[in-house]
Scaffold this active site. Sequence first.
Site, PDB file in Angstrom:
ATOM      1  N   GLY A 214       1.003  -1.196   0.089  1.00  0.00           N
ATOM      2  CA  GLY A 214      -0.183   0.063  -0.238  1.00  0.00           C
ATOM      3  C   GLY A 214       0.978   1.366   0.118  1.00  0.00           C
ATOM      4  O   GLY A 214       1.774   1.201   0.730  1.00  0.00           O
ATOM      5  N   THR A 215       0.504   2.275  -0.840  1.00  0.00           N
ATOM      6  CA  THR A 215       1.137   3.517  -0.755  1.00  0.00           C
ATOM      7  C   THR A 215      -0.070   4.307  -1.412  1.00  0.00           C
ATOM      8  O   THR A 215      -1.083   3.962  -1.776  1.00  0.00           O
ATOM      9  CB  THR A 215       2.133   3.912  -1.621  1.00  0.00           C
ATOM     10  OG1 THR A 215       1.940   3.333  -2.954  1.00  0.00           O
ATOM     11  CG2 THR A 215       3.311   2.706  -1.305  1.00  0.00           C
ATOM     12  N   THR A 216      -0.121   5.614  -1.208  1.00  0.00           N
ATOM     13  CA  THR A 216       0.730   6.867  -0.820  1.00  0.00           C
ATOM     14  C   THR A 216       0.378   7.511   0.507  1.00  0.00           C
ATOM     15  O   THR A 216      -0.909   7.685   0.454  1.00  0.00           O
ATOM     16  CB  THR A 216       1.649   7.637  -1.682  1.00  0.00           C
ATOM     17  OG1 THR A 216       2.126   6.826  -2.810  1.00  0.00           O
ATOM     18  CG2 THR A 216       2.247   8.841  -1.230  1.00  0.00           C
TER      19      THR A 216
END
Length: 281
Positions: free
Chosen positions: A53-55
């Site tokens: 997962g990002t951001t």
Amino acid sequence: MEANTRSTGRLPAAFLTPGSSSFIDFLGEHSPDLLPRNRSLPPLQGAIEIPHGTTIVAATFPGGVILAGDRRATMGNIIAQRDIEKVFPADEYSAVGIAGTAGLAVEMVRLFQLELEHYEKIEGAVLSLEGKANRLSTMIRGNLGMALQGLAVVPLFAGYDVDREKGRIFSYDVTGGRSEEHGFASTGSGSVFARGSMKKLYRKDLTEDQAITLVVQALYDAADDDSATGGPDLARRIYPIVTVITDEGFRRLTDDQSSDVVRAIHERRLEQPDGPRAELL
């Protein structure tokens, strides 16, 4: 002993004996196998694709701090999930945004929430924001073994410091190293682009609404250049998670509120696809 405990319905003695105010220390003493850092991993059989997962972005304003995140999780070049939750309340006055291995990150956040709740129940007082940041640093350091095997968790922690009466932001590296960020911060694969966006637009005197617009602009710019970051999805009505922490506590913007911000930015981007140069509104 366990059978007798079940039959009488009484808690084991460990739960009734005064001890550390740290839930992690308690778990490490009585059920160490439940701690993520003590789990053994099978030998690697080639590359393993795991959701990441990002951001995550954050920005302070007079009176509080904004913590926000996009909604995309990826596995290599595949979109694993379009609407993942990446920003969570830690307690009434703080929140954590997760980047890295999604499953481990969510588990770490839940353990961190328990850690803060346990401390408050044992000590009868709330940890200072600095103390909360230090506890999270210790937890990240405990995950170093997995991080060295590619399962890293690198969160962004933000909260309202009731003693100093202002919002504060803390960033971390995989070893648990902690840094306080002033003004704004970002983490995750799109963090370079998000930080560049905020660097252009940030001012110390932003209003709460302007700070919200700032972080959504930053996520928009990150998604423009980083394929792992998901931009606002107007067709599916998937919008960034935006949270606000002030002296009134933690709150999350509703989908309707996020939609209003996103659509206003989208309309302006039709005229300026690369975003505003030096002003938010």
